[in-house]
Design a protein around this motif. Structure first.
Motif, PDB file in Angstrom:
ATOM      1  N   PHE A 189       1.433   2.992  14.316  1.00 16.09           N
ATOM      2  CA  PHE A 189       1.739   2.776  12.754  1.00 16.09           C
ATOM      3  C   PHE A 189       1.637   4.133  12.025  1.00 16.09           C
ATOM      4  O   PHE A 189       0.630   4.679  12.078  1.00 16.09           O
ATOM      5  N   VAL A 190       2.383   4.386  11.022  1.00 16.14           N
ATOM      6  CA  VAL A 190       2.371   5.122  10.090  1.00 16.14           C
ATOM      7  C   VAL A 190       2.886   4.880   8.693  1.00 16.14           C
ATOM      8  O   VAL A 190       3.903   3.825   8.807  1.00 16.14           O
ATOM      9  N   VAL A 191       2.620   5.545   7.795  1.00 15.96           N
ATOM     10  CA  VAL A 191       3.035   5.183   6.396  1.00 15.96           C
ATOM     11  C   VAL A 191       3.792   6.244   5.873  1.00 15.96           C
ATOM     12  O   VAL A 191       3.389   7.575   5.897  1.00 15.96           O
ATOM     13  N   ASP A 192       5.148   6.100   5.436  1.00 16.16           N
ATOM     14  CA  ASP A 192       6.245   7.260   5.242  1.00 16.16           C
ATOM     15  C   ASP A 192       6.206   7.162   3.904  1.00 16.16           C
ATOM     16  O   ASP A 192       6.926   6.198   3.133  1.00 16.16           O
ATOM     17  N   THR A 193       5.984   8.351   2.999  1.00 20.65           N
ATOM     18  CA  THR A 193       5.989   8.407   1.620  1.00 20.65           C
ATOM     19  C   THR A 193       7.191   9.359   1.205  1.00 20.65           C
ATOM     20  O   THR A 193       6.972   9.995   0.067  1.00 20.65           O
ATOM     21  N   TRP A 194       8.162   9.712   2.103  1.00 20.28           N
ATOM     22  CA  TRP A 194       9.054  10.628   1.750  1.00 20.28           C
ATOM     23  C   TRP A 194      10.166  10.153   0.652  1.00 20.28           C
ATOM     24  O   TRP A 194      10.924  10.814   0.015  1.00 20.28           O
ATOM     25  N   GLY A 195      10.393   8.809   0.820  1.00 18.93           N
ATOM     26  CA  GLY A 195      11.150   8.036  -0.149  1.00 18.93           C
ATOM     27  C   GLY A 195      10.737   7.652  -1.344  1.00 18.93           C
ATOM     28  O   GLY A 195       9.640   7.852  -1.553  1.00 18.93           O
ATOM     29  N   PRO A 196      11.616   6.765  -1.959  1.00 16.37           N
ATOM     30  CA  PRO A 196      11.066   6.583  -3.327  1.00 16.37           C
ATOM     31  C   PRO A 196       9.822   5.348  -3.286  1.00 16.37           C
ATOM     32  O   PRO A 196       9.175   5.356  -4.137  1.00 16.37           O
ATOM     33  N   ARG A 197       9.675   4.656  -2.334  1.00 14.65           N
ATOM     34  CA  ARG A 197       8.789   3.708  -1.956  1.00 14.65           C
ATOM     35  C   ARG A 197       8.074   3.776  -0.573  1.00 14.65           C
ATOM     36  O   ARG A 197       8.861   4.106   0.455  1.00 14.65           O
ATOM     37  N   PRO A 198       6.814   3.629  -0.341  1.00 10.52           N
ATOM     38  CA  PRO A 198       6.298   3.625   0.788  1.00 10.52           C
ATOM     39  C   PRO A 198       6.869   2.849   1.985  1.00 10.52           C
ATOM     40  O   PRO A 198       7.111   1.845   1.476  1.00 10.52           O
ATOM     41  N   VAL A 199       7.076   3.310   3.138  1.00 13.54           N
ATOM     42  CA  VAL A 199       7.527   2.584   4.237  1.00 13.54           C
ATOM     43  C   VAL A 199       6.409   2.638   5.449  1.00 13.54           C
ATOM     44  O   VAL A 199       5.871   3.769   5.647  1.00 13.54           O
ATOM     45  N   VAL A 200       6.461   1.640   6.099  1.00 10.14           N
ATOM     46  CA  VAL A 200       5.758   1.551   7.201  1.00 10.14           C
ATOM     47  C   VAL A 200       6.489   1.571   8.423  1.00 10.14           C
ATOM     48  O   VAL A 200       7.662   1.057   8.420  1.00 10.14           O
ATOM     49  N   ARG A 201       6.227   2.294   9.309  1.00  7.02           N
ATOM     50  CA  ARG A 201       6.905   2.447  10.608  1.00  7.02           C
ATOM     51  C   ARG A 201       5.890   2.481  11.756  1.00  7.02           C
ATOM     52  O   ARG A 201       4.791   2.907  11.656  1.00  7.02           O
ATOM     53  N   LEU A 202       6.639   1.691  12.935  1.00 11.08           N
ATOM     54  CA  LEU A 202       5.936   1.648  14.013  1.00 11.08           C
ATOM     55  C   LEU A 202       6.870   2.797  15.019  1.00 11.08           C
ATOM     56  O   LEU A 202       7.836   2.490  15.097  1.00 11.08           O
ATOM     57  N   VAL A 203       6.027   3.768  15.343  1.00 14.38           N
ATOM     58  CA  VAL A 203       6.535   4.829  16.138  1.00 14.38           C
ATOM     59  C   VAL A 203       5.991   4.788  17.669  1.00 14.38           C
ATOM     60  O   VAL A 203       4.906   4.517  18.176  1.00 14.38           O
ATOM     61  N   ARG A 204       7.106   4.844  18.378  1.00 14.20           N
ATOM     62  CA  ARG A 204       6.736   5.132  19.951  1.00 14.20           C
ATOM     63  C   ARG A 204       7.019   6.637  20.180  1.00 14.20           C
ATOM     64  O   ARG A 204       8.092   7.135  19.972  1.00 14.20           O
ATOM     65  N   ARG A 205       6.035   7.297  20.733  1.00  9.12           N
ATOM     66  CA  ARG A 205       6.289   9.003  20.845  1.00  9.12           C
ATOM     67  C   ARG A 205       5.810   9.532  22.440  1.00  9.12           C
ATOM     68  O   ARG A 205       4.962   8.950  22.829  1.00  9.12           O
ATOM     69  N   ASN A 206       6.702  10.046  22.877  1.00  7.69           N
ATOM     70  CA  ASN A 206       6.148  10.873  24.057  1.00  7.69           C
ATOM     71  C   ASN A 206       6.466  12.393  23.766  1.00  7.69           C
ATOM     72  O   ASN A 206       6.836  12.677  22.597  1.00  7.69           O
ATOM     73  N   SER A 207       6.171  13.428  24.723  1.00  7.70           N
ATOM     74  CA  SER A 207       6.515  14.813  24.441  1.00  7.70           C
ATOM     75  C   SER A 207       7.866  15.117  24.020  1.00  7.70           C
ATOM     76  O   SER A 207       8.100  16.185  23.764  1.00  7.70           O
TER      77      SER A 207
END
Length: 115
Positions: free
Chosen positions: A50-68
């Motif tokens: 999980f991350v918290v994204d503050t680039w928009g007008p309000r904080p958003v929580v995102r669940l990210v799946r990442r590989n290379s």
């Protein structure tokens, strides 16, 4: 918006920060094999966090799946107002991608039926 309860079966790395993810997946060779998060060996290695994204007008929580090769948002939703306000009180209006606070992680676990 997907219900967080449907994600309770996923193998989530609750301690992986966005900084560690970048080190592991985008800065190959920038960490050693004895680190908490050793380097990935192939594009078959992935993490879900999980991350918290503050680039928009309000904080958003995102669940990210990442590989290379890519990062995919599996879940994305605005933080509840109470949590968003407390997060903004702590971090101000700085824009970025942050590790969720302990309070947000507790809320996520509760919403996913894990706590």
């Amino acid at each position: 918006m997907q219900d967080l309860k449907t994600l309770g079966h996923m193998d989530i790395d609750w301690n992986l920060s966005p900084e560690h993810a970048v080190t592991m997946y985008l800065e190959w060779g920038n960490n050693n094999w004895h680190a908490e998060y050793p380097p990935v060996r192939s594009k078959d290695d992935y993490s879900t966090y999980f991350v918290v994204d503050t680039w928009g007008p309000r904080p958003v929580v995102r669940l990210v799946r990442r590989n290379s090769e890519a990062a995919e948002d599996i879940y994305s939703a605005p933080l509840p107002e109470r949590l968003a306000n407390r997060f903004l009180a702590e971090f101000g209006d700085l824009r970025g991608i942050y590790e969720p606070t302990l309070e947000i992680k507790e809320w996520l676990r509760h919403e996913m039926g894990l706590a």
